[in-house]
Design an enzyme around this catalytic site. Structure first.
Site, PDB file in Angstrom:
ATOM      1  CG  ASP A 221       8.195   6.861  -2.432  1.00 13.38           C
ATOM      2  OD1 ASP A 221       9.429   6.711  -2.424  1.00 13.38           O
ATOM      3  OD2 ASP A 221       7.389   5.909  -2.465  1.00 13.38           O
TER       4      ASP A 221
ATOM      5  CG  ASP B 283       8.329   0.879  -1.463  1.00 10.10           C
ATOM      6  OD1 ASP B 283       7.439   1.640  -1.869  1.00 10.10           O
ATOM      7  OD2 ASP B 283       9.432   1.283  -1.051  1.00 10.10           O
TER       8      ASP B 283
HETATM    9  C1  DX5 Z   1       8.582   4.130   1.263  1.00 11.84           C
HETATM   10  C2  DX5 Z   1       9.666   4.631   0.318  1.00 11.84           C
HETATM   11  C3  DX5 Z   1      10.984   4.081   0.795  1.00 11.84           C
HETATM   12  C4  DX5 Z   1      12.148   4.373  -0.034  1.00 11.84           C
HETATM   13  C5  DX5 Z   1      13.070   3.161  -0.147  1.00 11.84           C
HETATM   14  O1  DX5 Z   1       7.690   5.069   1.491  1.00 11.84           O
HETATM   15  O2  DX5 Z   1       9.389   4.199  -0.980  1.00 11.84           O
HETATM   16  O3  DX5 Z   1      10.801   2.717   0.882  1.00 11.84           O
HETATM   17  O4  DX5 Z   1      11.787   4.734  -1.287  1.00 11.84           O
HETATM   18  O5  DX5 Z   1      14.255   3.481   0.308  1.00 11.84           O
HETATM   19  P1  DX5 Z   1      14.959   2.761   1.584  1.00 11.84           P
HETATM   20  O6  DX5 Z   1      15.869   1.707   0.975  1.00 11.84           O
HETATM   21  O7  DX5 Z   1      15.712   3.864   2.265  1.00 11.84           O
HETATM   22  O8  DX5 Z   1      13.882   2.205   2.430  1.00 11.84           O
HETATM   23 ZN    ZN Z   2       7.412   3.844  -2.250  1.00 15.49          ZN
END
Ligand code: DX5
Ligand code: ZN
Length: 222
Positions: free
Chosen positions: A36, A176
């Site tokens: 990210d 996601d």
């Molecule tokens: C969104 C990120 C999150 C994270 C996922 O910006 O990409 O979605 O990595 O982890 P959790 O399962 O905590 O949402």
């Molecule tokens: Zn992401």
């Protein structure tokens, strides 16, 4: 139906256990490391930057799933270090030049994905279907540990129907954010095949249990 793949969300991992985490991911054949990249402007958070990406490349050859939560990504692609095995996702909402940004990605040979936030209607992607390999359906971007926006589940069903109508079932669906085993199974039934695994699945425990969590999650979304 396309085989399910796991994209492990590295913003959820800690640096202390990074090598041990990667060892488990390689053993469990995790298909992507979800990165990210956040600029504090497109999303209210700073995230994994180019130095982190460069360092990660030293540790593993697992392809990266580069989630660009940055404004005007079209001008910043050369900074990132994109490999042809990677997925690069830009956000529909992050630039006025969506088609140009996707065009600029072409020379890298990577998979080109378009992410849409919960409030962005499915139909917005119609004019760029020719320029994408996949769609990333998002919870609200920028943070781990958020709760899924319930409409996102119905949205996946709408997207599946939309792609069938457009005869583009080849387009990959990545999901996601708050992808628990339950949400993953539901989204799988609507055609999702890449699952971002963060605190809702793998990283809800310590590295000694990551292998077991990965195998449990794979079972839920197979
Ligand atoms: C969104 C990120 C999150 C994270 C996922 O910006 O990409 O979605 O990595 O982890 P959790 O399962 O905590 O949402
Ligand atoms: Zn992401």
């Amino acid at each position: 139906m396309r085989k399910s793949q796991i994209s492990a969300s590295m913003m959820c991992s800690n640096l202390v256990d990074l090598q041990a985490t990667i060892d488990v991911f390689e053993k469990e054949k995790v298909e992507y490391l979800h990165i990210d990249v956040m600029d504090g402007e497109f999303v209210p958070n700073f995230g994994l930057g180019v130095d982190y990406i460069r360092g990660l490349r030293e540790l593993t050859s697992i392809p990266l799933d580069l989630h660009l939560m940055i404004k005007d990504p079209e001008y910043k692609l050369p900074w990132i270090g994109i490999y042809k095995e990677d997925i690069v996702t830009i956000h529909y909402e992050s630039t006025f030049q969506v088609q140009r940004a996707l065009d600029y990605l072409m020379p890298y040979g990577c998979k080109r994905f378009l992410a849409i936030n919960p409030a962005t209607p499915i139909g917005q992607i119609e004019e760029v279907l020719d320029y994408i390999d996949g769609v990333n359906l998002m919870v609200n971007p920028g943070f781990a540990g958020q709760k899924i926006v319930p409409s996102t589940l119905r949205k996946a069903e709408k997207l599946q129907k939309f792609l069938q109508e457009m005869h583009r079932e080849d387009i990959i669906l990545e999901v996601d954010g708050n992808i628990t085993k339950e949400h993953g199974a539901t989204l799988r039934s609507f055609g999702a095949s890449i699952f971002v695994a963060g605190t809702s699945s793998i990283f809800c425990t310590d590295v000694s249990h990551f292998g077991e969590k990965i195998r449990e999650f794979r079972k839920a979304v197979e």
